[in-house]
Design a protein around this motif. Structure first.
Motif, PDB file in Angstrom:
ATOM      1  N   TYR A 217       0.809  -1.212   0.000  1.00  0.00           N
ATOM      2  CA  TYR A 217       0.000   0.000   0.000  1.00  0.00           C
ATOM      3  C   TYR A 217       0.839   1.257   0.000  1.00  0.00           C
ATOM      4  O   TYR A 217       0.359   2.338   0.255  1.00  0.00           O
ATOM      5  CB  TYR A 217      -0.954  -0.015   1.204  1.00  0.00           C
TER       6      TYR A 217
ATOM      7  N   ILE B 274      -9.811   0.157  -0.618  1.00  0.00           N
ATOM      8  CA  ILE B 274      -8.649  -0.716  -0.734  1.00  0.00           C
ATOM      9  C   ILE B 274      -9.074  -2.129  -0.415  1.00  0.00           C
ATOM     10  O   ILE B 274     -10.175  -2.367   0.060  1.00  0.00           O
ATOM     11  CB  ILE B 274      -7.524  -0.322   0.246  1.00  0.00           C
TER      12      ILE B 274
ATOM     13  N   VAL C 291      -7.750  -5.345   1.871  1.00  0.00           N
ATOM     14  CA  VAL C 291      -6.814  -5.654   2.937  1.00  0.00           C
ATOM     15  C   VAL C 291      -6.638  -7.158   3.019  1.00  0.00           C
ATOM     16  O   VAL C 291      -7.611  -7.893   3.092  1.00  0.00           O
ATOM     17  CB  VAL C 291      -7.353  -5.146   4.293  1.00  0.00           C
TER      18      VAL C 291
ATOM     19  N   MET D 194       1.545 -10.186   6.011  1.00  0.00           N
ATOM     20  CA  MET D 194       2.165  -8.868   5.952  1.00  0.00           C
ATOM     21  C   MET D 194       1.961  -8.335   4.543  1.00  0.00           C
ATOM     22  O   MET D 194       2.347  -8.987   3.590  1.00  0.00           O
ATOM     23  CB  MET D 194       3.662  -8.993   6.203  1.00  0.00           C
ATOM     24  N   SER D 195       1.336  -7.204   4.437  1.00  0.00           N
ATOM     25  CA  SER D 195       0.954  -6.792   3.098  1.00  0.00           C
ATOM     26  C   SER D 195       1.854  -5.716   2.512  1.00  0.00           C
ATOM     27  O   SER D 195       1.618  -5.241   1.429  1.00  0.00           O
ATOM     28  CB  SER D 195      -0.504  -6.345   3.086  1.00  0.00           C
TER      29      SER D 195
ATOM     30  N   PRO E 112      -0.183  -2.547  13.382  1.00  0.00           N
ATOM     31  CA  PRO E 112      -0.269  -1.540  12.324  1.00  0.00           C
ATOM     32  C   PRO E 112       1.123  -0.957  12.092  1.00  0.00           C
ATOM     33  O   PRO E 112       1.799  -0.601  13.044  1.00  0.00           O
ATOM     34  CB  PRO E 112      -1.207  -0.480  12.889  1.00  0.00           C
TER      35      PRO E 112
ATOM     36  N   ALA F  94      -4.170   1.122   5.483  1.00  0.00           N
ATOM     37  CA  ALA F  94      -4.009  -0.322   5.392  1.00  0.00           C
ATOM     38  C   ALA F  94      -3.810  -0.920   6.774  1.00  0.00           C
ATOM     39  O   ALA F  94      -3.013  -0.429   7.555  1.00  0.00           O
ATOM     40  CB  ALA F  94      -2.813  -0.661   4.521  1.00  0.00           C
ATOM     41  N   VAL F  95      -4.557  -1.940   7.060  1.00  0.00           N
ATOM     42  CA  VAL F  95      -4.377  -2.661   8.316  1.00  0.00           C
ATOM     43  C   VAL F  95      -3.634  -3.940   7.998  1.00  0.00           C
ATOM     44  O   VAL F  95      -4.019  -4.684   7.104  1.00  0.00           O
ATOM     45  CB  VAL F  95      -5.743  -3.012   8.942  1.00  0.00           C
ATOM     46  N   GLU F  96      -2.567  -4.155   8.721  1.00  0.00           N
ATOM     47  CA  GLU F  96      -1.780  -5.348   8.441  1.00  0.00           C
ATOM     48  C   GLU F  96      -1.889  -6.350   9.570  1.00  0.00           C
ATOM     49  O   GLU F  96      -2.008  -5.993  10.722  1.00  0.00           O
ATOM     50  CB  GLU F  96      -0.315  -4.961   8.285  1.00  0.00           C
ATOM     51  N   LEU F  97      -1.827  -7.588   9.204  1.00  0.00           N
ATOM     52  CA  LEU F  97      -1.834  -8.654  10.198  1.00  0.00           C
ATOM     53  C   LEU F  97      -0.577  -9.472  10.019  1.00  0.00           C
ATOM     54  O   LEU F  97      -0.257  -9.879   8.922  1.00  0.00           O
ATOM     55  CB  LEU F  97      -3.050  -9.552   9.981  1.00  0.00           C
ATOM     56  N   ASN F  98       0.111  -9.688  11.104  1.00  0.00           N
ATOM     57  CA  ASN F  98       1.326 -10.481  11.051  1.00  0.00           C
ATOM     58  C   ASN F  98       0.982 -11.932  11.335  1.00  0.00           C
ATOM     59  O   ASN F  98       0.361 -12.246  12.343  1.00  0.00           O
ATOM     60  CB  ASN F  98       2.286  -9.939  12.118  1.00  0.00           C
TER      61      ASN F  98
END
Lengths: 314, 260
Positions: A4, A304, A306, A311-312, B7, B37-41
């Motif tokens: 992103y 967007i 998600v 991990m993006s 995040p 953007a929300v990230e998840l590990n």
């Protein structure tokens, strides 16, 4: 996939998007007093196909991704941050993992209810255990199935769906209606029985008339299982967007298309229509932010997708 | 109950947001432009207890039934389309053709010429290494049965055209070249060129024989014979037969469908 950080190209696209917003939809009415600016977050999934567990770590394409627990946690987190959330699914809730073979969709519907889904469209695979089963599983649903173009008269699903529903988010009226795909040649006739498929284009026009003109909705969302687009002239979200008027957003499914952000097309009144779709299997959660300004009676959209469970960025 | 999220990388978003806000100053109505953007590990557990409580009992029974290893592979078979042949398509089509021949109601002496399935019907990839019963269910969740459809030579010609236009589907017992204009080129069915004057027996699913995926060449057939065997059960049977010999499952890419 899923980065992103904006490249120059995407930044340019983004500016273009914003420029297009200047000519974008005008909010026709705000009924309630309150903040001038209302921010609404539309979260969406499609084609989850009974993928309640994350993909196994040895999956060649989607190792470790998705999973309903993570999705629920992510939705909960967003709800904690946002006042106005609308949670939608564009169909094909059922079929794809042993969960469906063993339980016929019961856990899928119970979990969607628990996550607070507001509405879902009907996908072709939602017929896979028959209309009786769909009707039975709906007893576990706290959200409506929206479909404007299937006539279920004389079937177990008669009276169990709604064509549209209006949601009030901070005084902004959001009309949502559902569309389903043609069943002949796609679903076994024994499964859909006497269900009659009607033209999505004509039904959409009817829905817009009801929601936009009669019910004075500020925003109209189509929850579609038509598919993003096809090589031939089969009706799709792209076809619908171009031939319609009065639809702001089409949240789509069926073609399992991963759109990084909504695609913007012009409708027949040369106004913007946003098409969003987030692949399949609950790998991603779509997030569309609608920002409205009461004074100028305009709104802005931004969306967007998600990734759930990876991990993006970087 | 507590969810753990990480995040990250908000700096670039702030930058973008700033840029956009500046660019759009004159449009006062644009009140929100940031991409959050929300990230998840994957290393952190994301528990949602309400969800966990609902899914728990379902998952327990499911895992007990589905986690058994039924076969092994030496390479992954990803779900792919837009290729004339795939590892996954070749594997499933070979199994269906072999099982159709084994369960042929006309007996082993009769011929089943070929097998045709569809890419859309193969729903998930098979991993490299251990394959569980659940993997086979995810690959073939449908309860579709193997049927043997007898069609005319003219309908077989239509079938070949369909295969060429579609750019390839899971098939066995056939060798087909696709010309640049997406028409059938060099063709061998069960080792022989197409003969319009004879009938062909094609193994497929009851879904496709009933007109699914627009396979109109299966409409008004000479005959449809049931094998009373589900495709999924055919795959599971095959897995246990091959594993009993301590061999891996799979079919190679052998150029059965190719671009000329």
């Amino acid at each position: 996939m899923g980065g992103y950080i904006m490249s120059n190209t995407s930044r340019r696209d983004f500016l273009r998007l914003l420029a297009s917003l200047a000519a974008g939809a005008t909010l026709s009415s705000f009924r309630k007093a309150g903040n001038d600016n209302v921010r609404i977050v539309v979260l969406h999934t499609n084609d989850v196909h009974s993928h309640l567990d994350p993909f196994p770590e040895n999956d060649p394409k989607y190792a470790g991704l998705g999973g309903v627990e993570r999705r629920a946690a992510l939705i909960k987190k967003i709800r904690a941050q946002e006042e106005h959330v609308l949670l939608l699914d564009a169909g094909d809730i059922f079929q794809g993992t042993p969960y469906f073979n063993l339980y016929n969709g019961e856990p899928e519907i119970k979990l969607m209810s628990s996550m607070g889904y507001d509405a879902a469209a009907i996908g072709n695979h939602d017929f896979d255990a028959g209309l009786d089963n769909l009707s039975t599983q709906l007893k576990h649903a706290t959200f409506p199935l929206l479909c404007a173009n299937y006539d279920f008269t004389g079937t177990p699903m008669e009276g169990k769906t709604m064509p549209w529903k209006i949601f009030d988010k901070g005084g902004v009226k959001i009309g949502v209606f559902g569309l389903g795909i043609e069943l002949a040649g796609l679903v076994d006739k024994r499964l859909y029985g006497k269900t009659v498929y009607e033209s999505p284009i004509l039904k959409a026009a009817e829905m817009v008339h009801t929601l936009r003109d009669e019910k004075k909705c500020d925003i109209v969302i189509c929850l579609s299982h038509l598919g993003y687009k096809y090589e031939n002239d089969k009706v799709s979200d792209v076809v619908l967007a171009k031939e319609s008027r009065g639809i702001d957003i089409i949240i789509g499914g069926h073609t399992h298309t991963f759109l990084e952000k909504p695609v913007i097309l012009k409708n027949r009144e040369n106004k913007n229509v946003y098409i969003a779709q987030v692949g399949w299997a609950g790998i991603r959660l779509g997030k569309i932010i609608i920002s409205t300004d009461k004074k100028s009676k305009k709104m802005a959209l931004n969306g967007i997708s998600v990734e759930v469970g990876k991990m993006s960025s970087v | 109950m507590h969810s753990v999220f990480l995040p990250r990388l908000f700096a670039p978003f702030l930058l973008s947001a700033l840029l956009l806000t500046t660019a759009c100053k004159r449009h006062a109505h644009v009140t929100e432009v940031s991409v959050s953007a929300v990230e998840l590990n994957p290393k952190t557990t994301q528990h949602d207890s309400a969800t966990h409580v609902i899914i728990g009992p379902y998952k327990m029974r499911l895992d007990a039934e589905m986690n058994a290893v039924v076969a092994r592979t030496t390479e992954a078979m990803p779900k792919e389309k837009d290729r004339p042949e795939t590892l996954l398509g070749n594997f499933v089509a070979d199994v269906v053709l072999a099982k159709a021949r084994a369960k042929d109601p006309q007996g082993a002496a009769a011929q089943v010429d070929m097998c045709l399935l569809n890419n859309g019907g193969l729903r998930s990839s098979l991993p490299k290494g251990n394959v569980t019963r659940g993997d086979i269910f995810s690959l073939m969740p449908f309860d579709n049965e193997i049927v043997i459809v007898t069609i005319s030579g003219a309908k077989m010609e239509e079938l070949l055209k369909y295969l060429a236009v579609s750019g390839g589907m899971p098939a066995a017992g056939i060798k087909l070249g696709i010309r640049a204009d997406r028409t059938p080129g060099k063709t061998l069915i069960n080792g022989k060129p197409l003969e319009l004057s004879r009938n062909y027996r094609v193994a497929t699913s009851d879904y496709l024989s009933a007109g699914g995926d627009k396979m109109s060449f299966f409409s008004s057939p000479v005959k449809v014979e049931s094998t009373a065997l589900k495709i999924r059960d055919a795959l599971l049977e095959h897995c246990s037969e091959v594993s009993a010999k301590n061999q891996p499952i799979g079919s190679p890419l052998d150029g059965r469908i190719y671009y000329e």
